[in-house]
Structure formats: C-alpha cells, structure tokens
Design an enzyme around this catalytic site. Structure first.
Site, short mmCIF file in Angstrom:
data_model
loop_
_atom_site.label_atom_id
_atom_site.label_comp_id
_atom_site.label_asym_id
_atom_site.label_seq_id
_atom_site.Cartn_x
_atom_site.Cartn_y
_atom_site.Cartn_z
N ARG A 158 3.95 -22.04 35.94
CA ARG A 158 5.32 -21.96 36.18
C ARG A 158 5.57 -20.82 37.49
NH1 ARG A 158 9.04 -25.01 34.31
NH2 ARG A 158 7.98 -25.59 32.48
N ARG B 253 -0.24 -26.94 38.56
CA ARG B 253 -0.21 -27.36 37.49
C ARG B 253 -1.65 -28.38 37.39
NH1 ARG B 253 5.72 -28.47 35.51
NH2 ARG B 253 6.10 -26.82 35.54
N SER C 74 5.88 -35.85 37.65
CA SER C 74 7.19 -37.27 37.28
C SER C 74 7.71 -37.96 38.42
CB SER C 74 8.78 -36.02 37.10
OG SER C 74 8.73 -34.81 38.23
N GLU D 225 3.95 -30.49 30.50
CA GLU D 225 4.49 -31.17 32.20
C GLU D 225 3.49 -31.21 33.24
OE1 GLU D 225 8.00 -31.46 35.08
OE2 GLU D 225 8.49 -30.38 33.13
N ARG E 12 10.92 -21.81 43.95
CA ARG E 12 11.62 -21.80 42.39
C ARG E 12 12.06 -20.38 41.68
NH1 ARG E 12 9.67 -27.50 40.55
NH2 ARG E 12 9.72 -29.12 42.99
#
Length: 414
Positions: free
Chosen positions: A269, A382, A344, A341, A254
């Site tokens: 991140r 994470r 999800s 976060e 990403r």
C-alpha cells in the site's frame, strides 16, 4: 449518479441500497427538493414563453406603454425566479451525488467480513519470503531515498525489480490486447467534473484519497479508470460500435486515507504505483455478461503467472458508490498465511455514464445511457509483492515465471 425518476419510482430500493452500502442520503428531502425544482421550472418556462410573446408583439412598430410595462414585469419576475431555480438545481445536484448506485440482488449484505468466496485456484504454500526484506537486501527497492525525495511510502525500483515490473506490464498488455482491448496511455490528472462523474465520493472527508493541485481544478488520478471514464464524456456512441474496450496504463496516486488497520507493509500500500486497467463501455443488457468476462481475463492472468488466488463477491458495505457489484481477486500470501487483495473488477451500470452524459444511439434511433465497467489487469506493485512471496528461492534467487521470461531476455531467475 442515479436518475431522479428512477429514485422516485424505486424509493424503497434506493433507500435500502444506500443503507447497505453505508452511505448517508436523505431520499425524502431529495424528492421534495425535486418537486420544488419542477414547480419553479414551470413558472420560469411560463414566464419565458410570455417574454417571447411580448417580444414578438413589439416587432414591426412602436410598442404600447402597456406592452412595455408587461415586458418589464416579466423581466423582473424572471430576475427573481431564475436564480431560485439555479440555487435549487445546484442543491439537488449536491444531494444526488451523495446517493450511491444500487446493488445487484446477488451482492452479499453486510460489511467487509461478509464478502463471499465464489472460487479459488492453486494451493496455499506454507513458506514464503517477506518482499520488503528480500527486495531491500538485493538493493532492488529503496524506500529510504524515496522518502527523502518525496515523502513516506514513495520508493525507487532498481535493477531486477524494475525489470520485473516492465516484464509484468508487457505480459499484461499481451493478454488484454489478445482479448480485444485497445491500449491507451492516459492523463495523470483529471478535472473535478471527471472526478465527481466517476463517483469517487468517500463516505467521509477522512477517507478522501485524491491529491489535489492547489489553485487548479485538477486532481492526480487514483486509477486510469478516471480518465478512461471521461474519454467519451458528452458523446453519443452508435450501438453498432459497442462494446468499446480500452486498456489504460498509468501511474496511480493515492493518499491511502482511511486505511487504519489494513495491511500496509512495503509495496502493498503506497502513495504511487503503476497499473494496467481494463475499461468497457457497453450496452445495458450486456453489462452483467461483460463483468464475468473481465473477471475471467483477470483469472487467466494470475493462472498463467502462477499465483494462487481466490475470487470473492464483495459485500455491499465494502462497495464504493459507483459499483452495483464487484469482484476482488485475492492472492494467497505464504508470508501472512492469508488471502490479500490483488485486483478487482466492477460493474458500475449507468451510474458513471449518466453523470458524464455518455449515451448510446440504438439502431431504432432511441438514445439512452450506456453502462461502464472496469477491472484491474495488473496492479504492478502488489503483483511484485505476490511474486516475491511465491517465487523467491532458498538460495536467494528469484524464479521468473515462464510467461514473463520472454520479456526478460529468456532468463529463468533473477
């Protein structure tokens, strides 16, 4: 993408949902263009029927001059109309891709700050260790050499942290396979068709997150969701074979564009990380129930690891184009004293499956578009942040959660 007939019959709903998600799409122009497409298509089909009739009449003997002239006229008209049809269809497709999935009635309205907490587990520890300082001091994490080799926000994992990542993967695999998911490794690249079919359309070019391969119709995957979605492209699956549940393990790439103002320290991140993703193809009437089941599996994972968290129902303005509803699990960061976060899970209904022509054959013979759902089992980078923050001990050792110890030779600390 959405069905054009659904958009026509539910114009107000689609326009409202598009606004609530923060996307721009001119629905009236879309419908007008579809009317134009239908009109040209009728002309083209009529001309093709005439062409076939003329061709049939020409068989078995010498055609008359009148018949030859008529055939030539039809050919000329088709040469004009078919490119028009193709152009309108292409334009229609481009606009249709800009229309996001509609949201469910229980999705909160507003931006990110309007997301609603629906449950929580565990306490809120007040003291924790910064993962970047901790892992760097133990030579477990090397961003400096990662940057030298690949650029900023790439890294090497070593020794204890690399072993911990492997233990987390093995634990995650055990959990998802126990719940009936079939383990798969997947391609790290997908074609533009798959990328578009998954609905990864950023709100602006500044938010485009994918790395593209120059000179090729390929992009590096941002999640295993992409190749898993494409696995059954252009297939019809028998109703008796659903649901199909897959767990895909992959590297994820990403650019992390459009993340200004978000938490980015260390591993939280990065441009490349590994992730175990759950993916389900199911009957339309089962997708809401399946969504809750995926969330429950995610919660089960974090409870067994022992990471405090909360579940939030994501607000419409923070949903991506494919999702009709999305849950986030956020872990409690004792370092930053806030929830951040972690994973999800999304119900994308028929949005992705329609784009990639993935359908179900009902027992009565009817064929319709099925539903797709995805959920993160473990996002490894994470998760390691959360583990260090919550399990680093005062003496500098890292306590190993009991469920991970079997995958580390039984050691209780690193």
């Amino acid at each position: 993408m959405l069905d054009i007939n659904f958009i026509r019959n539910n114009q107000d709903l689609v326009e409202k949902s598009t606004r609530e998600k923060g996307y721009q799409a001119d629905i009236p122009s879309l419908l007008k263009l579809d009317d134009e497409r239908k009109a040209i298509l009728q002309e083209v089909e009529a001309l093709r029927r005439e062409r076939n009739e003329v061709a049939s009449q020409m068989k078995g003997g010498k055609p008359s001059a009148e018949l030859i002239s008529k055939g030539k006229s039809i050919k000329e008209k088709l040469a004009e109309k078919e490119p028009q049809l193709s152009e309108v269809e292409q334009h229609l497709s481009e606009i249709l891709k800009q229309v996001p999935n509609i949201i469910f009635d229980d999705v909160p309205l507003g931006g990110e700050e309007c997301s609603v907490e629906i449950s929580s587990w565990g306490g809120k520890p007040e003291h924790g260790v910064d993962h970047l300082d901790y892992a760097t001091s133990r030579s477990w994490l090397d961003f400096e050499r990662g940057a030298k080799v690949a650029g900023a926000k790439f890294y090497y994992l070593k020794d204890g942290l690399a072993l911990l990542e492997n233990a987390l993967l093995q634990f995650g695999l055990k959990k998802v396979t126990e719940h009936g998911f079939h383990y798969m490794t997947v391609p790290d690249m997908v074609s533009g068709k798959i990328l578009e079919g998954c609905g990864f359309n950023p709100r602006s070019s500044a938010q485009s997150d994918e790395y593209y391969i120059e000179g090729e119709d390929l992009a590096m995957i941002a999640t295993a969701e992409m190749p898993l979605t494409g696995y059954h492209m252009d297939e019809i699956i028998d109703e008796k074979d659903l649901p199909l549940c897959y767990a895909g393990y992959s590297a994820c790439f990403r650019k992390e564009a459009g993340t200004y103002g978000k938490y980015t320290r260390g591993l939280f991140r990065v441009h490349q990380f590994n992730k175990l993703e759950m993916y389900v193809f199911c009957l339309p009437e089962k997708s809401k129930e399946t969504h809750e089941q995926i969330r429950e599996i995610e919660e089960e994972i974090w409870q067994e690891i022992g990471i405090p968290y909360r579940v939030i129902n994501i607000a419409a303005g923070d949903l991506g184009a494919p999702a009709a509803k999305k849950y986030d699990i956020e872990y409690w960061s004792p370092v930053n004293q806030k929830y951040q976060e972690l994973t999800s899970c999304s119900n994308c209904t028929d949005f992705q499956a329609r784009s990639l022509n993935i359908r179900v054959r009902r027992e009565n013979g009817n064929i319709e578009v099925l539903h797709t759902l995805n959920g993160t089992a473990i996002s490894l980078a994470r998760t390691m942040v959360a583990l260090i923050e919550n399990y680093a001990e005062p003496d500098g050792k890292l306590k190993v959660p009991a469920v991970l110890q079997p995958y580390l030779g039984g050691v209780t600390e690193l």
